[in-house]
Enzyme design. Structure first.
Site, PDB file in Angstrom:
ATOM      1  N   PRO A   1       0.815  -1.224   0.000  1.00  0.00           N
ATOM      2  CA  PRO A   1       0.000   0.000   0.000  1.00  0.00           C
ATOM      3  C   PRO A   1       0.852   1.280   0.000  1.00  0.00           C
ATOM      4  O   PRO A   1       0.776   2.092   0.916  1.00  0.00           O
ATOM      5  CB  PRO A   1      -0.802  -0.133   1.298  1.00  0.00           C
ATOM      6  CG  PRO A   1       0.116  -0.891   2.204  1.00  0.00           C
ATOM      7  CD  PRO A   1       0.919  -1.828   1.352  1.00  0.00           C
ATOM      8  N   GLY A   2       1.672   1.457  -1.041  1.00  0.00           N
ATOM      9  CA  GLY A   2       2.457   2.686  -1.174  1.00  0.00           C
ATOM     10  C   GLY A   2       1.682   3.692  -1.996  1.00  0.00           C
ATOM     11  O   GLY A   2       0.445   3.770  -1.915  1.00  0.00           O
ATOM     12  N   ALA A   3       2.411   4.466  -2.827  1.00  0.00           N
ATOM     13  CA  ALA A   3       1.750   5.508  -3.610  1.00  0.00           C
ATOM     14  C   ALA A   3       0.652   4.902  -4.499  1.00  0.00           C
ATOM     15  O   ALA A   3      -0.518   5.305  -4.435  1.00  0.00           O
ATOM     16  CB  ALA A   3       2.791   6.247  -4.454  1.00  0.00           C
TER      17      ALA A   3
ATOM     18  N   GLY B   1      -0.363   1.497  -4.677  1.00  0.00           N
ATOM     19  CA  GLY B   1      -1.190   0.497  -3.997  1.00  0.00           C
ATOM     20  C   GLY B   1      -2.176   1.124  -3.024  1.00  0.00           C
ATOM     21  O   GLY B   1      -3.344   0.716  -2.955  1.00  0.00           O
TER      22      GLY B   1
ATOM     23  N   LYS C   1       5.391   3.209 -22.465  1.00  0.00           N
ATOM     24  CA  LYS C   1       5.671   3.650 -21.092  1.00  0.00           C
ATOM     25  C   LYS C   1       7.136   3.373 -20.746  1.00  0.00           C
ATOM     26  O   LYS C   1       7.801   4.180 -20.090  1.00  0.00           O
ATOM     27  CB  LYS C   1       4.712   2.918 -20.135  1.00  0.00           C
ATOM     28  CG  LYS C   1       4.859   3.259 -18.660  1.00  0.00           C
ATOM     29  CD  LYS C   1       4.005   4.432 -18.257  1.00  0.00           C
ATOM     30  CE  LYS C   1       4.362   5.039 -16.912  1.00  0.00           C
ATOM     31  NZ  LYS C   1       3.868   4.311 -15.768  1.00  0.00           N
TER      32      LYS C   1
ATOM     33  N   SER D   1      10.994   8.470 -10.017  1.00  0.00           N
ATOM     34  CA  SER D   1      11.128   7.549  -8.882  1.00  0.00           C
ATOM     35  C   SER D   1      12.515   6.918  -8.828  1.00  0.00           C
ATOM     36  O   SER D   1      13.001   6.569  -7.753  1.00  0.00           O
ATOM     37  CB  SER D   1      10.030   6.489  -8.916  1.00  0.00           C
ATOM     38  OG  SER D   1      10.283   5.544  -9.899  1.00  0.00           O
TER      39      SER D   1
ATOM     40  N   GLU E   1      14.718   0.647  -9.391  1.00  0.00           N
ATOM     41  CA  GLU E   1      14.104  -0.267 -10.374  1.00  0.00           C
ATOM     42  C   GLU E   1      14.899  -0.208 -11.705  1.00  0.00           C
ATOM     43  O   GLU E   1      14.340  -0.007 -12.771  1.00  0.00           O
ATOM     44  CB  GLU E   1      12.640   0.104 -10.599  1.00  0.00           C
ATOM     45  CG  GLU E   1      11.735  -0.230  -9.410  1.00  0.00           C
ATOM     46  CD  GLU E   1      10.264   0.036  -9.692  1.00  0.00           C
ATOM     47  OE1 GLU E   1       9.938   1.153 -10.139  1.00  0.00           O
ATOM     48  OE2 GLU E   1       9.440  -0.874  -9.473  1.00  0.00           O
TER      49      GLU E   1
HETATM   50  N1  LIG Z   1       4.320   6.426  -7.918  1.00  0.00           N
HETATM   51  C1  LIG Z   1       3.964   6.627  -9.175  1.00  0.00           C
HETATM   52  O1  LIG Z   1       3.556   7.743  -9.559  1.00  0.00           O
HETATM   53  C2  LIG Z   1       3.975   5.470 -10.158  1.00  0.00           C
HETATM   54  C3  LIG Z   1       3.357   5.671 -11.400  1.00  0.00           C
HETATM   55  C4  LIG Z   1       3.309   4.600 -12.297  1.00  0.00           C
HETATM   56  C5  LIG Z   1       3.872   3.385 -11.965  1.00  0.00           C
HETATM   57  N2  LIG Z   1       4.509   3.236 -10.773  1.00  0.00           N
HETATM   58  C6  LIG Z   1       5.072   1.903 -10.473  1.00  0.00           C
HETATM   59  O2  LIG Z   1       4.247   1.298  -9.501  1.00  0.00           O
HETATM   60  C7  LIG Z   1       5.015   0.400  -8.673  1.00  0.00           C
HETATM   61  C8  LIG Z   1       4.824   0.819  -7.208  1.00  0.00           C
HETATM   62  O3  LIG Z   1       5.431   2.105  -7.053  1.00  0.00           O
HETATM   63  P1  LIG Z   1       5.080   3.092  -5.844  1.00  0.00           P
HETATM   64  O4  LIG Z   1       5.548   4.431  -6.243  1.00  0.00           O
HETATM   65  O5  LIG Z   1       3.675   2.920  -5.417  1.00  0.00           O
HETATM   66  O6  LIG Z   1       6.047   2.495  -4.704  1.00  0.00           O
HETATM   67  P2  LIG Z   1       6.055   2.856  -3.138  1.00  0.00           P
HETATM   68  O7  LIG Z   1       5.339   4.136  -2.877  1.00  0.00           O
HETATM   69  O8  LIG Z   1       7.462   2.704  -2.707  1.00  0.00           O
HETATM   70  O9  LIG Z   1       5.163   1.702  -2.495  1.00  0.00           O
HETATM   71  C9  LIG Z   1       5.570   0.379  -2.412  1.00  0.00           C
HETATM   72  C10 LIG Z   1       4.847  -0.226  -1.230  1.00  0.00           C
HETATM   73  O10 LIG Z   1       5.131  -1.622  -1.189  1.00  0.00           O
HETATM   74  C11 LIG Z   1       5.319  -1.956   0.191  1.00  0.00           C
HETATM   75  N3  LIG Z   1       6.007  -3.246   0.269  1.00  0.00           N
HETATM   76  C12 LIG Z   1       7.262  -3.585  -0.091  1.00  0.00           C
HETATM   77  N4  LIG Z   1       7.489  -4.895   0.138  1.00  0.00           N
HETATM   78  C13 LIG Z   1       6.341  -5.389   0.665  1.00  0.00           C
HETATM   79  C14 LIG Z   1       5.932  -6.665   1.098  1.00  0.00           C
HETATM   80  N5  LIG Z   1       6.766  -7.718   1.072  1.00  0.00           N
HETATM   81  N6  LIG Z   1       4.687  -6.812   1.589  1.00  0.00           N
HETATM   82  C15 LIG Z   1       3.820  -5.781   1.658  1.00  0.00           C
HETATM   83  N7  LIG Z   1       4.143  -4.521   1.234  1.00  0.00           N
HETATM   84  C16 LIG Z   1       5.394  -4.339   0.751  1.00  0.00           C
HETATM   85  C17 LIG Z   1       6.092  -0.792   0.741  1.00  0.00           C
HETATM   86  O11 LIG Z   1       6.056  -0.823   2.139  1.00  0.00           O
HETATM   87  P3  LIG Z   1       6.861   0.202   3.091  1.00  0.00           P
HETATM   88  O12 LIG Z   1       5.786   1.153   3.543  1.00  0.00           O
HETATM   89  O13 LIG Z   1       7.398  -0.639   4.174  1.00  0.00           O
HETATM   90  O14 LIG Z   1       7.912   0.879   2.238  1.00  0.00           O
HETATM   91  C18 LIG Z   1       5.281   0.338   0.133  1.00  0.00           C
HETATM   92  O15 LIG Z   1       4.117   0.580   0.904  1.00  0.00           O
HETATM   93  C19 LIG Z   1       6.463   0.526  -9.168  1.00  0.00           C
HETATM   94  O16 LIG Z   1       6.753  -0.481 -10.100  1.00  0.00           O
HETATM   95  C20 LIG Z   1       6.483   1.889  -9.862  1.00  0.00           C
HETATM   96  O17 LIG Z   1       7.482   1.981 -10.859  1.00  0.00           O
HETATM   97  C21 LIG Z   1       4.565   4.240  -9.840  1.00  0.00           C
END
Ligand SMILES: NC(=O)c1ccc[n+]([C@@H]2O[C@H](COP(=O)([O-])OP(=O)(O)OC[C@H]3O[C@@H](n4cnc5c(N)ncnc54)[C@H](OP(=O)(O)O)[C@@H]3O)[C@@H](O)[C@H]2O)c1
Length: 289
Positions: free
Chosen positions: A9-11, A13, A175, A244, A256
């Site tokens: 549940p990050g950005a 999720g 992308k 990112s 990544e």
């Molecule tokens: N952010 C954007 O704008 C965006 C846009 C398009 C695509 N993406 C892609 O989407 C994907 C996710 O990116 P994000 O930006 O959302 O990443 P993020 O904000 O770093 O979130 C990742 C989440 O995963 C959690 N996590 C890691 N290992 C885990 C596990 N074993 N069990 C449960 N939770 C776990 C992290 O927990 P913690 O809280 O402990 O860190 C964090 O909450 C990536 O591939 C990214 O390239 C991102």
């Protein structure tokens, strides 16, 4: 009532889980690494809040219809550690990560036909562990298929625009072209404004043109003009905008790199296409991690 488990549940999720919770017909469980109590999303139209069931340890007997994985790609193996207690033979797994090799990333855990790659488009960031800022519309694109159609149904009563595409390969590679150029920011430790330097612009174009060549060999419908589009995208961003890859490098987190540039090198090898700019980007970024 679809039973959905969201891992990570990050950005992305947190945003997706919070939106799914706005529809009472979804039953959402969030699988988190760091404990949280709730999710709040600042959307362009106001705040939404959600109180899904939140787990920090796998729980036996909680079989779901869908697992949505939204960790960073480098946490894929630890994300998959949740699968054992969530999966039965009908569970489908959607991968909300960047890249073009989502299915390969998870194929060791379940049959490929039950894995759904998702291209996510949404400028979003986590401002606190329980709070996400959504800066614009969210789109999710999946391949046209029965499982793709079932996935888009989960979002039918949310503000997330989830659609299928008959040419998903091209969507994912487009992308990737944008993401591949972002290596320049992580290498130079400079935000988006570096794209106005003619030297940086040249390297961005080379990174993208290699991706275009490999993407074409993999079946994507891409032309060289995308290099101009990608440079323009970076040049039109606010000068201080941080992608990112750079954000991860600045925070001394893993990056990544494999998902954004390594895959171009790997698939280049497979297709007999040389990718020296991506190869150098991968080598240099790996040398500083
Ligand atoms: N952010 C954007 O704008 C965006 C846009 C398009 C695509 N993406 C892609 O989407 C994907 C996710 O990116 P994000 O930006 O959302 O990443 P993020 O904000 O770093 O979130 C990742 C989440 O995963 C959690 N996590 C890691 N290992 C885990 C596990 N074993 N069990 C449960 N939770 C776990 C992290 O927990 P913690 O809280 O402990 O860190 C964090 O909450 C990536 O591939 C990214 O390239 C991102």
């Amino acid at each position: 009532m679809p039973r959905i488990a969201l891992v990570g549940p990050g950005a992305i999720g947190g945003l997706v889980a919070a939106w799914l919770c706005q529809d009472d017909s979804n039953q959402v469980t969030v699988c988190a690494r760091t404990p949280i109590r709730c999710l709040e999303v600042e959307t362009p139209d106001g705040m939404i809040e959600a109180l899904p069931t939140i787990l920090t340890q796998p729980e036996q007997g909680l079989i779901v219809d869908w697992i949505l994985v939204a960790t960073k790609a480098y946490d894929s193996d630890s994300a998959a550690a949740w699968f054992h207690d969530l999966l039965d033979e009908d569970t489908r797994v959607a991968i909300l990560q960047n890249g073009v090799d989502h299915v390969e990333r998870f194929a060791q855990y379940l049959p490929a036909e039950r894995i759904l790659p998702v291209v996510v488009d949404c400028p979003t960031e986590r401002v606190e562990p329980e709070r996400i800022r959504q800066r614009g519309p969210v789109t999710l694109v999946v391949p046209e298929s029965d499982i793709g159609g079932a996935f888009t149904e989960l979002f039918a009563r949310t503000d997330i625009d989830a659609t299928t595409d008959t040419d998903f390969v091209t969507v994912a590679w487009r992308k990737l072209c944008i993401n591949a150029a972002g290596a320049v920011n992580a290498l130079t430790l400079e935000p988006a404004r570096i794209a106005h330097s003619p030297h940086a612009e040249l390297v961005m174009r080379k990174l993208v043109l290699e991706a275009v060549a490999v993407g074409r060999a993999e079946g994507a419908n891409l032309n060289d003009a995308i290099a101009d589009e990608v440079v323009e995208i970076y040049q039109n961003q606010p000068g201080d905008s941080v992608n990112s890859l750079l954000a991860d490098r600045l925070a001394a987190r893993p990056m990544e790199i494999d998902l954004r540039n390594g895959v171009i090198v790997r698939l280049g090898h497979r297709n007999g296409i040389s990718t020296p700019f991506n190869e150098m980007a991968v080598a240099l970024l790996k040398s500083v991690t």
